[in-house]
Design a protein around this motif. Structure first.
Motif, PDB file in Angstrom:
ATOM      1  N   THR A   1      -1.781   8.075  -8.648  1.00 20.74           N
ATOM      2  CA  THR A   1      -0.647   8.775  -9.237  1.00 20.74           C
ATOM      3  C   THR A   1       0.283   9.237  -8.132  1.00 20.74           C
ATOM      4  O   THR A   1      -0.007   9.099  -6.942  1.00 20.74           O
ATOM      5  CB  THR A   1      -1.114   9.987 -10.065  1.00 20.74           C
ATOM      6  N   GLU A   2       1.403   9.792  -8.521  1.00 20.00           N
ATOM      7  CA  GLU A   2       2.437  10.165  -7.555  1.00 20.00           C
ATOM      8  C   GLU A   2       1.928  11.208  -6.564  1.00 20.00           C
ATOM      9  O   GLU A   2       2.222  11.150  -5.380  1.00 20.00           O
ATOM     10  CB  GLU A   2       3.651  10.710  -8.307  1.00 20.00           C
ATOM     11  N   ILE A   3       1.170  12.202  -7.046  1.00 16.81           N
ATOM     12  CA  ILE A   3       0.592  13.232  -6.181  1.00 16.81           C
ATOM     13  C   ILE A   3      -0.907  13.193  -6.397  1.00 16.81           C
ATOM     14  O   ILE A   3      -1.396  13.497  -7.482  1.00 16.81           O
ATOM     15  CB  ILE A   3       1.150  14.624  -6.527  1.00 16.81           C
TER      16      ILE A   3
ATOM     17  N   ASP B   1       6.558   2.875 -17.731  1.00 17.74           N
ATOM     18  CA  ASP B   1       6.257   3.366 -16.386  1.00 17.74           C
ATOM     19  C   ASP B   1       4.900   4.071 -16.429  1.00 17.74           C
ATOM     20  O   ASP B   1       4.801   5.239 -16.804  1.00 17.74           O
ATOM     21  CB  ASP B   1       7.356   4.335 -15.932  1.00 17.74           C
ATOM     22  N   ASP B   2       3.842   3.346 -16.042  1.00 18.68           N
ATOM     23  CA  ASP B   2       2.493   3.890 -16.122  1.00 18.68           C
ATOM     24  C   ASP B   2       1.702   3.734 -14.829  1.00 18.68           C
ATOM     25  O   ASP B   2       0.533   4.107 -14.757  1.00 18.68           O
ATOM     26  CB  ASP B   2       1.719   3.219 -17.266  1.00 18.68           C
ATOM     27  N   GLY B   3       2.304   3.155 -13.798  1.00 17.73           N
ATOM     28  CA  GLY B   3       1.578   2.938 -12.561  1.00 17.73           C
ATOM     29  C   GLY B   3       0.676   1.727 -12.581  1.00 17.73           C
ATOM     30  O   GLY B   3      -0.046   1.484 -11.600  1.00 17.73           O
TER      31      GLY B   3
ATOM     32  N   ARG C   1       3.562   4.171  -8.013  1.00 19.32           N
ATOM     33  CA  ARG C   1       2.496   5.045  -8.475  1.00 19.32           C
ATOM     34  C   ARG C   1       2.897   5.674  -9.804  1.00 19.32           C
ATOM     35  O   ARG C   1       4.080   5.875 -10.075  1.00 19.32           O
ATOM     36  CB  ARG C   1       2.223   6.136  -7.448  1.00 19.32           C
ATOM     37  N   GLY C   2       1.893   6.009 -10.599  1.00 19.32           N
ATOM     38  CA  GLY C   2       2.161   6.524 -11.930  1.00 19.32           C
ATOM     39  C   GLY C   2       2.752   7.917 -11.906  1.00 19.32           C
ATOM     40  O   GLY C   2       2.436   8.737 -11.042  1.00 19.32           O
ATOM     41  N   PRO C   3       3.614   8.243 -12.872  1.00 20.09           N
ATOM     42  CA  PRO C   3       4.147   9.605 -12.972  1.00 20.09           C
ATOM     43  C   PRO C   3       3.067  10.571 -13.444  1.00 20.09           C
ATOM     44  O   PRO C   3       2.048  10.160 -14.007  1.00 20.09           O
ATOM     45  CB  PRO C   3       5.277   9.475 -14.001  1.00 20.09           C
TER      46      PRO C   3
ATOM     47  N   MET D   1       6.370   1.668  -2.958  1.00 22.83           N
ATOM     48  CA  MET D   1       7.419   1.997  -3.908  1.00 22.83           C
ATOM     49  C   MET D   1       8.691   1.180  -3.688  1.00 22.83           C
ATOM     50  O   MET D   1       9.692   1.418  -4.342  1.00 22.83           O
ATOM     51  CB  MET D   1       7.764   3.490  -3.816  1.00 22.83           C
ATOM     52  N   ILE D   2       8.704   0.239  -2.753  1.00 20.66           N
ATOM     53  CA  ILE D   2       9.891  -0.574  -2.526  1.00 20.66           C
ATOM     54  C   ILE D   2       9.505  -2.036  -2.673  1.00 20.66           C
ATOM     55  O   ILE D   2       8.341  -2.403  -2.527  1.00 20.66           O
ATOM     56  CB  ILE D   2      10.488  -0.313  -1.136  1.00 20.66           C
TER      57      ILE D   2
END
Length: 913
Positions: free
Chosen positions: A593-595, A676-678, A684-686, A776-777
């Motif tokens: 996940t994002e964090i 948007d689920d990763g 990475r997922g939100p 992420m790119i």
């Protein structure tokens, strides 16, 4: 024994306070005879000291000649019935006479056997052992005042009833004001929360309980001294009083003075305590009993029976009380004080260890759980939760401490530790029954000045240049300027953005308009964005922007996260419409996940539509239509538009407004719902509790380029030849759906391969520095990219995953005589609702005013227990509620726990005149 017919006269009664309390649990050694060894053997036995209470009306006891009271404790009490004649085989007179003589003796024997069944303790109590014998012999000649004397006692009264009778009585507990209005600042709770961290103070440690009123016990009248809460440091005191003010809402109080002294100052319906002089006729009788723990193994409840017996051996009245043994055990082992803790890092910090010192004074505490939080100056506070390090049990020479050892007890040891800018350690007690309580003590280790400098940079393209947004700013940022470098020209050094136009009307400098009260909402997105436009931009050039932050402390910092933006002048051809955004929990948990802090992942999905804006050809058609020649070119234009729809793709990015990080989701065809689920996307997922902004940019590409891009796995993660064989398939919208589905079937590449791929190609997307290791790119080494043909007609839409709401369930309260009120609850509402909580503030409303009872640490479990030490001796009605505080300083919704009526529980009273 005979029982007198019930005459409804009560001489013994249940007390208003708890009828039982455990005063001590200890071990003792005794010698027992061993038949096998033919000798005495030492055996350890754990004993439990109980004190039971009941009320006795001494005048009625004397009038009815009740010489003694029999006290019994039973396990598994049940009612038994005995009959004289119903079970006789013969009803003739001889059988009835025989039953009167013979069967009565049999029934007596059965009653004696039944009475001994389940009996664990019995004793007779002499209520007049300490009375003057002369007064007892002549009790009828004395009045109640002369015979029993008077006492002063705190009693609970209803204010409205007193007002109707025209009474204005002095209250037993005078309310005290604990907030200095002269030291309140104008900052919000979030700003003061951040300020306390800058000072190196745990914000939760500032919300400790204080003396809210004078003692209710008349014996302590004139002996109370109010505690001073001032430290002498204006900055600390201002932050301290402001935090407490926001929590209890002192400024919103309708009463100018909270120092209330009489009943008329309270609202109708309030219950307050007053000191009342009473004749000491109804006495509180204590009975001390010692049980063996072996007699109560597996027993949750047992019964107490008190029999009032007259001089003829007849039971005048029986009082039965049920004792909750399990709750009494829990209340006894509840801590009555915290654990002193100190965290220190030695000079040889390269060993990555820290020295921890613990000190306890309460024998009921067997150990403690240690939590540590490491906070960064540049990152959002929500990214730094408390993590449990270990559980420590207090030991001495390999043996667990027992009550016979001297206190306080000290423990010193080392724990694994990586030094950071600011570390907060919290210690919560673990009782001997194994239950964890949320009352905590904290220690802060600050490595030099802690100066937050959070800022998030976002960009967008306009026809005039690149618009720069600076938001989510720290409270101590006084000003800022933007810097950039041209990546296309391979510039290495950043230069100040020259010729930037400030878009805020009332701001003529690189300073924020206001950072005072109300600038940051405690329930919304942080900060009001500061915007400028960089007009000195070249078409198709990639720029990296960062912000230079000027702090109030006189320090200059550079924003941690930079922003990449390729300048593409909007064509004004396509208008993108984002609709039907939905936030749902995931069916499959993403790999990352994002964090990565145990946060709850979410799935954000939405639809993308578009419209082709009017052009010069539309104006020509309008002119032809006006003269009746609308069919001349209309069919050709419609054919071009229908073919153009199959060539439109959408480049999508996700921007986190709090952290400033940008996630690249990929390029998607039109007609497909974006998820948007990763998992399907590259990013990475939100997660829950964040505010995102999605940037959707339409792109146009020829069919040949789309085929070559698909073949080089730029869009699909599997072999695209199976789906696209020639350019004619690109006219079918279902082709892009198949490409997207195939794109999500292959696993994501490793982080190392992403970095290698990035080094081989030229970056063409907006990204942040942390995104290089997050994937992420776009990183595929491909010849063509569908995003390379951007129209620049981007649209941005905000989406909030909602801050987690903490639900409070299974509330329970008990009144522990040893520790005080114990509040228990269970939190619900999603996993991140627990992970993003810093602490719970326990509030108590007493005598029309709200006070802080203490703070409860967020434990690993969803079940919380909190002991209110400060209100142990309070008399009156107390309404408890819980309010969560999250890691970034936001305050959750206050939840009512319940109301607890706390009578006077004194056993020794002040004598009256």
């Amino acid at each position: 024994m005979k029982v007198k017919d019930r005459n409804r006269i009560s001489v013994i009664m249940k007390p208003e306070r708890d009828e039982s309390v455990i005063t001590d649990i200890y071990k003792t050694d005794e010698f027992v005879w061993d038949e096998d060894k033919k000798e005495s053997v030492r055996r350890s036995e754990k004993l439990i000291d109980y004190t039971f209470y009941f009320l006795a009306d001494l005048r009625k006891i004397l009038n009815n000649n009740l010489t003694s009271v029999r006290f019994s404790a039973r396990v598994g009490q049940r009612r038994s019935h005995y009959s004289f004649f119903s079970d006789l085989d013969s009803q003739d007179p001889r059988s009835i006479v025989a039953a009167l003589y013979a069967k009565s003796e049999d029934i007596k024997s059965e009653m004696f056997e039944s009475d001994a069944d389940g009996l664990i303790y019995r004793k007779n109590i002499d209520l007049f052992k300490q009375f003057d014998a002369f007064k007892l012999r002549n009790f009828k000649k004395f009045s109640d005042r002369e015979l029993f004397g008077t006492i002063e006692k705190s009693v609970i009264v209803n204010v409205s009833k007193g007002k109707k009778l025209g009474r204005d009585q002095q209250v037993a507990q005078k309310s005290l004001t604990n907030i200095d209005k002269n030291l309140l600042n104008s900052m919000s709770f979030i700003r003061n929360y951040e300020k306390s961290l800058s000072l190196g103070i745990d914000p939760g440690s500032m919300l400790f309980p204080t003396d809210d009123e004078t003692p209710a016990d008349p014996r302590k009248s004139g002996t109370f001294s109010k505690q001073s809460l001032h430290t002498g440091n204006y900055t600390k005191d201002s932050c301290f009083f402001s935090l407490r003010n926001h929590m209890i809402g002192f400024l919103n109080s309708t009463d100018e003075s909270t120092d209330k002294k009489s009943t008329n100052q309270f609202s109708d319906g309030s219950s307050v305590a007053i000191i009342e002089k009473q004749i000491n006729r109804i006495r509180l009788i204590p009975v001390k009993v010692t049980f063996k723990k072996s007699d109560l193994i597996g027993v949750n409840r047992f019964s107490i029976i008190v029999d009032a017996i007259n001089d003829k051996g007849i039971i005048f009245q029986t009082l039965s009380m049920n004792i909750n043994h399990t709750r009494n055990i829990d209340d006894y082992y509840a801590p009555i004080s915290g654990i002193e803790a100190k965290l220190a890092v030695p000079f040889d910090s390269h060993r990555r260890s820290a020295r921890l010192s613990l000190r306890k004074s309460d024998p009921a505490i067997a150990g403690c759980d240690i939590y540590i939080r490491r906070i960064s100056e540049a990152h959002s506070f929500s990214q730094s939760p408390f993590l449990k390090v270990k559980r420590v049990m207090f030991r001495d020479r390999g043996k667990t401490y027992d009550d016979s050892f001297h206190y306080p007890v000290h423990e010193m040891f080392t724990i694994p530790y990586v030094e950071s800018k600011l570390s907060i350690m919290r210690v919560v007690p673990v009782s001997k029954s194994g239950k964890v309580f949320g009352n905590f003590t904290s220690s802060v280790k600050k490595n030099g000045p802690f100066i937050p400098f959070r800022a998030a940079i976002s960009t967008s393209c306009t026809s005039d240049g690149i618009v720069l947004h600076l938001g989510s700013i720290s409270a101590n940022i006084a000003g800022a300027c933007f810097e950039r470098r041209n990546v296309t020209r391979k510039e290495k050094n950043f230069k100040k953005v020259i010729g930037a136009q400030i878009l805020d009307k009332n701001d003529n400098s690189f300073k924020f308009p206001s950072l005072g009260a109300g600038s940051l909402s405690s329930k919304g997105i942080l900060g009001e964005m500061f915007r400028v436009i960089d007009t000195n931009c070249e078409e198709d050039h990639l720029y990296e922007y960062r912000a230079r932050l000027y702090l109030k402390e006189g320090v200059t910092k550079t924003s941690e996260v930079s922003r990449f933006q390729k300048y593409i002048r909007p064509m004004g051809v396509i208008s993108t419409i984002v609709s039907d955004p939905v936030v749902t929990p995931p069916n499959t948990k993403p790999l990352k996940t994002e964090i990565d802090a145990g946060n709850s992942p979410v799935v954000i999905s939405f639809n993308i539509g578009f419209q082709i804006l009017p052009t010069s050809s539309d104006k020509i058609l309008q002119a032809l239509t006006a003269v009746g020649l609308q069919g001349l070119y209309s069919s050709d234009v419609e054919s071009i538009r229908s073919q153009l729809q199959n060539l439109i793709f959408f480049n999508i990015e996700r921007f986190n407004l709090a952290t400033g990080e940008t996630a690249y989701l990929g390029v998607f065809p039109q007609g497909v719902r974006i998820v948007d689920d990763g998992i399907v996307t590259e990013a990475r997922g939100p997660i829950m509790g964040q505010n995102y902004r999605y940037k959707v940019t339409p792109c146009l590409a020829s069919p040949q380029i789309a085929v070559q891009s698909a073949k080089s796995s730029g869009t699909a993660r599997v072999n695209p030849r199976q789906i696209v064989s020639n350019s004619s398939y690109l006219r079918n919208p279902s082709t892009y759906i198949q490409l997207q589905q195939a794109y999500g079937q292959n696993p994501q590449p490793s982080e190392s391969s992403l970095l290698v791929a990035y080094g081989k190609i030229k970056s063409i997307k907006n990204f942040s520095k942390p995104s290089l290791v997050h994937g992420m790119i776009p990183t595929s080494n491909r010849m063509f990219s569908l995003a390379s043909f951007s129209t620049g007609d981007s649209v941005e839409v905000s989406c909030s995953t909602g801050y987690p709401s903490v639900l409070i369930k299974n509330v329970n309260m008990s009144l522990g005589v040893r520790a005080g009120p114990i509040i228990r609850w269970r939190s619900a509402g999603g996993r991140s609702a627990r992970k993003l909580v810093d602490f719970f503030v326990v509030l108590v409303k007493k005598q029309d005013e709200k006070y802080i009872a203490g703070v409860c640490h967020r434990l690993e479990s969803d079940n919380f227990s909190f002991v209110d030490f400060s209100n142990k001796d309070y008399v009156g009605s107390a309404e408890y509620s819980v309010k969560p505080v999250f890691l970034d300083g936001k305050i959750g919704k206050e939840v009512l726990i319940g109301t607890l009526l706390m009578p006077d529980r004194s056993v020794i009273f002040k004598r009256g005149n």
